[in-house]
Motif scaffolding. Sequence first.
Motif, PDB file in Angstrom:
ATOM      1  N   ASP A  84     -54.203 -31.830  25.344  1.00 18.48           N
ATOM      2  CA  ASP A  84     -53.959 -30.515  24.741  1.00 18.48           C
ATOM      3  C   ASP A  84     -53.766 -29.427  25.794  1.00 18.48           C
ATOM      4  O   ASP A  84     -54.639 -29.209  26.642  1.00 18.48           O
ATOM      5  CB  ASP A  84     -55.129 -30.126  23.825  1.00 18.48           C
ATOM      6  N   GLY A  85     -52.612 -28.787  25.740  1.00 15.70           N
ATOM      7  CA  GLY A  85     -52.353 -27.628  26.577  1.00 15.70           C
ATOM      8  C   GLY A  85     -51.871 -27.909  27.977  1.00 15.70           C
ATOM      9  O   GLY A  85     -51.481 -26.985  28.697  1.00 15.70           O
ATOM     10  N   GLU A  86     -51.860 -29.180  28.430  1.00 18.80           N
ATOM     11  CA  GLU A  86     -51.484 -29.472  29.812  1.00 18.80           C
ATOM     12  C   GLU A  86     -50.016 -29.132  30.106  1.00 18.80           C
ATOM     13  O   GLU A  86     -49.687 -28.654  31.192  1.00 18.80           O
ATOM     14  CB  GLU A  86     -51.749 -30.947  30.150  1.00 18.80           C
ATOM     15  N   LEU A  87     -49.141 -29.411  29.151  1.00 12.88           N
ATOM     16  CA  LEU A  87     -47.718 -29.155  29.364  1.00 12.88           C
ATOM     17  C   LEU A  87     -47.284 -27.780  28.869  1.00 12.88           C
ATOM     18  O   LEU A  87     -46.147 -27.365  29.119  1.00 12.88           O
ATOM     19  CB  LEU A  87     -46.870 -30.233  28.682  1.00 12.88           C
ATOM     20  N   ALA A  88     -48.164 -27.093  28.170  1.00 10.94           N
ATOM     21  CA  ALA A  88     -47.805 -25.809  27.546  1.00 10.94           C
ATOM     22  C   ALA A  88     -47.212 -24.798  28.522  1.00 10.94           C
ATOM     23  O   ALA A  88     -46.211 -24.147  28.206  1.00 10.94           O
ATOM     24  CB  ALA A  88     -49.019 -25.222  26.828  1.00 10.94           C
ATOM     25  N   PRO A  89     -47.763 -24.637  29.738  1.00 10.15           N
ATOM     26  CA  PRO A  89     -47.198 -23.630  30.649  1.00 10.15           C
ATOM     27  C   PRO A  89     -45.785 -23.956  31.132  1.00 10.15           C
ATOM     28  O   PRO A  89     -45.110 -23.088  31.676  1.00 10.15           O
ATOM     29  CB  PRO A  89     -48.180 -23.636  31.835  1.00 10.15           C
ATOM     30  N   TYR A  90     -45.352 -25.213  30.931  1.00 14.12           N
ATOM     31  CA  TYR A  90     -44.072 -25.640  31.501  1.00 14.12           C
ATOM     32  C   TYR A  90     -43.034 -26.023  30.446  1.00 14.12           C
ATOM     33  O   TYR A  90     -42.031 -26.654  30.765  1.00 14.12           O
ATOM     34  CB  TYR A  90     -44.305 -26.833  32.440  1.00 14.12           C
ATOM     35  N   ARG A  91     -43.266 -25.646  29.205  1.00 10.19           N
ATOM     36  CA  ARG A  91     -42.386 -26.071  28.121  1.00 10.19           C
ATOM     37  C   ARG A  91     -40.918 -25.732  28.369  1.00 10.19           C
ATOM     38  O   ARG A  91     -40.032 -26.511  28.075  1.00 10.19           O
ATOM     39  CB  ARG A  91     -42.842 -25.452  26.798  1.00 10.19           C
ATOM     40  N   ASN A  92     -40.664 -24.543  28.917  1.00 17.22           N
ATOM     41  CA  ASN A  92     -39.291 -24.125  29.170  1.00 17.22           C
ATOM     42  C   ASN A  92     -38.958 -24.145  30.654  1.00 17.22           C
ATOM     43  O   ASN A  92     -38.023 -23.474  31.082  1.00 17.22           O
ATOM     44  CB  ASN A  92     -39.069 -22.716  28.593  1.00 17.22           C
ATOM     45  N   ARG A  93     -39.710 -24.924  31.420  1.00 17.21           N
ATOM     46  CA  ARG A  93     -39.499 -24.986  32.877  1.00 17.21           C
ATOM     47  C   ARG A  93     -38.960 -26.369  33.217  1.00 17.21           C
ATOM     48  O   ARG A  93     -39.684 -27.275  33.612  1.00 17.21           O
ATOM     49  CB  ARG A  93     -40.817 -24.726  33.605  1.00 17.21           C
ATOM     50  N   THR A  94     -37.652 -26.528  33.082  1.00 17.00           N
ATOM     51  CA  THR A  94     -37.018 -27.833  33.272  1.00 17.00           C
ATOM     52  C   THR A  94     -37.319 -28.418  34.646  1.00 17.00           C
ATOM     53  O   THR A  94     -37.565 -29.624  34.780  1.00 17.00           O
ATOM     54  CB  THR A  94     -35.496 -27.711  33.086  1.00 17.00           C
ATOM     55  N   THR A  95     -37.299 -27.588  35.667  1.00 15.95           N
ATOM     56  CA  THR A  95     -37.526 -28.068  37.034  1.00 15.95           C
ATOM     57  C   THR A  95     -38.926 -28.670  37.176  1.00 15.95           C
ATOM     58  O   THR A  95     -39.095 -29.733  37.779  1.00 15.95           O
ATOM     59  CB  THR A  95     -37.347 -26.915  38.031  1.00 15.95           C
ATOM     60  N   ILE A  96     -39.932 -28.009  36.600  1.00 13.34           N
ATOM     61  CA  ILE A  96     -41.309 -28.504  36.690  1.00 13.34           C
ATOM     62  C   ILE A  96     -41.461 -29.804  35.904  1.00 13.34           C
ATOM     63  O   ILE A  96     -42.101 -30.755  36.365  1.00 13.34           O
ATOM     64  CB  ILE A  96     -42.302 -27.453  36.174  1.00 13.34           C
ATOM     65  N   LEU A  97     -40.880 -29.863  34.723  1.00  8.38           N
ATOM     66  CA  LEU A  97     -40.972 -31.081  33.901  1.00  8.38           C
ATOM     67  C   LEU A  97     -40.303 -32.255  34.612  1.00  8.38           C
ATOM     68  O   LEU A  97     -40.781 -33.397  34.541  1.00  8.38           O
ATOM     69  CB  LEU A  97     -40.334 -30.840  32.534  1.00  8.38           C
ATOM     70  N   THR A  98     -39.191 -31.991  35.306  1.00  5.49           N
ATOM     71  CA  THR A  98     -38.523 -33.045  36.076  1.00  5.49           C
ATOM     72  C   THR A  98     -39.415 -33.517  37.215  1.00  5.49           C
ATOM     73  O   THR A  98     -39.470 -34.715  37.518  1.00  5.49           O
ATOM     74  CB  THR A  98     -37.186 -32.533  36.636  1.00  5.49           C
ATOM     75  N   ALA A  99     -40.129 -32.583  37.850  1.00  3.72           N
ATOM     76  CA  ALA A  99     -41.041 -32.949  38.936  1.00  3.72           C
ATOM     77  C   ALA A  99     -42.149 -33.877  38.438  1.00  3.72           C
ATOM     78  O   ALA A  99     -42.539 -34.827  39.126  1.00  3.72           O
ATOM     79  CB  ALA A  99     -41.643 -31.693  39.559  1.00  3.72           C
ATOM     80  N   ILE A 100     -42.652 -33.624  37.230  1.00  4.23           N
ATOM     81  CA  ILE A 100     -43.698 -34.486  36.654  1.00  4.23           C
ATOM     82  C   ILE A 100     -43.138 -35.883  36.409  1.00  4.23           C
ATOM     83  O   ILE A 100     -43.774 -36.889  36.742  1.00  4.23           O
ATOM     84  CB  ILE A 100     -44.242 -33.867  35.357  1.00  4.23           C
ATOM     85  N   ASP A 101     -41.938 -35.961  35.845  1.00  8.92           N
ATOM     86  CA  ASP A 101     -41.288 -37.269  35.666  1.00  8.92           C
ATOM     87  C   ASP A 101     -41.118 -37.980  37.002  1.00  8.92           C
ATOM     88  O   ASP A 101     -41.275 -39.207  37.091  1.00  8.92           O
ATOM     89  CB  ASP A 101     -39.905 -37.094  35.011  1.00  8.92           C
ATOM     90  N   TYR A 102     -40.785 -37.220  38.029  1.00  6.76           N
ATOM     91  CA  TYR A 102     -40.552 -37.796  39.356  1.00  6.76           C
ATOM     92  C   TYR A 102     -41.826 -38.452  39.887  1.00  6.76           C
ATOM     93  O   TYR A 102     -41.803 -39.582  40.394  1.00  6.76           O
ATOM     94  CB  TYR A 102     -40.084 -36.695  40.313  1.00  6.76           C
ATOM     95  N   VAL A 103     -42.953 -37.752  39.775  1.00  8.86           N
ATOM     96  CA  VAL A 103     -44.228 -38.278  40.273  1.00  8.86           C
ATOM     97  C   VAL A 103     -44.611 -39.552  39.522  1.00  8.86           C
ATOM     98  O   VAL A 103     -45.013 -40.552  40.129  1.00  8.86           O
ATOM     99  CB  VAL A 103     -45.339 -37.220  40.140  1.00  8.86           C
ATOM    100  N   VAL A 104     -44.484 -39.533  38.195  1.00 10.42           N
ATOM    101  CA  VAL A 104     -44.854 -40.710  37.391  1.00 10.42           C
ATOM    102  C   VAL A 104     -43.920 -41.875  37.694  1.00 10.42           C
ATOM    103  O   VAL A 104     -44.350 -43.025  37.793  1.00 10.42           O
ATOM    104  CB  VAL A 104     -44.822 -40.364  35.887  1.00 10.42           C
ATOM    105  N   SER A 105     -42.632 -41.593  37.861  1.00 10.40           N
ATOM    106  CA  SER A 105     -41.655 -42.655  38.129  1.00 10.40           C
ATOM    107  C   SER A 105     -41.849 -43.256  39.514  1.00 10.40           C
ATOM    108  O   SER A 105     -41.648 -44.463  39.703  1.00 10.40           O
ATOM    109  CB  SER A 105     -40.228 -42.111  37.992  1.00 10.40           C
ATOM    110  N   LEU A 106     -42.230 -42.444  40.494  1.00  9.33           N
ATOM    111  CA  LEU A 106     -42.447 -42.964  41.844  1.00  9.33           C
ATOM    112  C   LEU A 106     -43.596 -43.960  41.866  1.00  9.33           C
ATOM    113  O   LEU A 106     -43.566 -44.944  42.599  1.00  9.33           O
ATOM    114  CB  LEU A 106     -42.724 -41.809  42.806  1.00  9.33           C
ATOM    115  N   SER A 107     -44.624 -43.740  41.044  1.00 16.04           N
ATOM    116  CA  SER A 107     -45.785 -44.639  41.011  1.00 16.04           C
ATOM    117  C   SER A 107     -45.563 -45.872  40.148  1.00 16.04           C
ATOM    118  O   SER A 107     -46.399 -46.778  40.144  1.00 16.04           O
ATOM    119  CB  SER A 107     -47.024 -43.887  40.503  1.00 16.04           C
TER     120      SER A 107
END
Length: 482
Positions: free
Chosen positions: A397-420
């Motif tokens: 709950d609330g972890e992604l809320a600050p980045y809902r409209n921040r495409t660059t940040i959401l892509t960075a999260i995908d990048y970290v998960v995909s690298l691992s």
Amino acid sequence: MVKPKSIKNHPRFVLLFTPKTPQKSPFTPSTYILLPITLVLALILCFTTINPSVIKIHTSTHSPLLLASISSVYQDPNADDNNSPVTLSVPSIVPLPPRLVAGTEFWDQPDGEGYRPCLEFGLKYRRRSVKIVNEKKRFLVVVVSGGLLQIRNQIVDAVIIARILEASLVLPVLKGDESEFSEIFDVEHFRKTLKADIRVASSLPSTRLVSWQSLENQIPHNVPPFWIRARFFKKLNEDGSLVLTGLDSKLSKNLSPDLQKLKCKVAFHALKFAKPVRDLGNRIARRMWIEGPYVAVHLSLEKELWVRTGCPTGLGPEYDVIISEERESSPEFLATNSNTNCPLNALEAARLLKESGAPANARVYIGGGEPFGGDRAILPLKTEFENVVTKDMLARDGELAPYRNRTTILTAIDYVVSLSSDVFLPSYNGHMARALQGHRAYVGHRKYVTMSMDFKGQPQPRGKRRDRDVIVYPVPECMCKH
């Protein structure tokens, strides 16, 4: 005559040397026996209770990167590492370690052939650095734009250009993005990592203010370093500052060995995600990892990509008509050859995974932007694999809320998960695919699935091909055999 008091009666002596009243130990003899046994069992359970199908952690080499990777499993996500020394023995993002699963060849990692990062710069480079890192008369400002990985590539080239021009690099300006450089990347880490290569300035001095209308963007593609120096060095010396924009794919990919190493140093070491982004990405990656091995599928199914490529969406005629109409209203897209480099739709990605040997119960992490067609676009993948998740499903709950409209940040999260991830499959050979191909190679040649069954992430030398970037193919300039 007053008789002196005995030191034995002094309060401090009494406090320090008077034997304390023995207190009963809270531990019984059986406790002393059980405690070490419990600790040993806890360490064993850390590895055996994660998932019964996981046999062991893949430990083909005992490199500093491997040790850092294993320790990242138990790292406190709230720990502040800003004060830790910068080292090139491990990259800026340390992925969680891959696992081996008995009886399932799909999870096997490729043979890295003993390649490990090696960024030893030549004597001439290091001698020139003494002057360049203290430069305070020439300043380079770069304006970068696009998605996360385009921004990353332009920053890498900006550092190289600053080095060529022997100029201080002002922190890059992000154009058309909702985030600042400091919101995406760790500024202090960026500065400290590059302190032996260039000087990084937070801003232009007041005596070097320039007009933002005089942006230099007339740079051809694939220009060599001598072109950059011949075109801009005199102007930079005269004006004291230079503003460049439109750097995407402008610098030649065939550079000197030291400049190639510097590209790898920027891409894999200096560009570290800002702490809030890094922490959230690591938390989501751990939630995937703790359940066992997983495959990350990056789906490029955004409407803009379908319009740009003109490829069939796989969603049916009604959706293809929408794409065709939009292409007709945008003449610049009509010249696109629709028969080349089409992205895989979800059904094609699912088939490729199955052909590669992925079991039906494989855990699949889906990354990427909002797909054209919504949930219908990824339904075929969910149908073929029972354990499909996204960052929205894994976030609390609330972890992604600050980045809902921040495409660059959401892509960075995908990048970290995909690298691992133990296995990575991109649906399109775009910026994300190429960035992760190079990064997964640099952190130990982790498995990478493509339409080419001959390539599974094993070392691929860059050679002298003009279209091969060293941060996609780090062997042999940035990785050596050990």
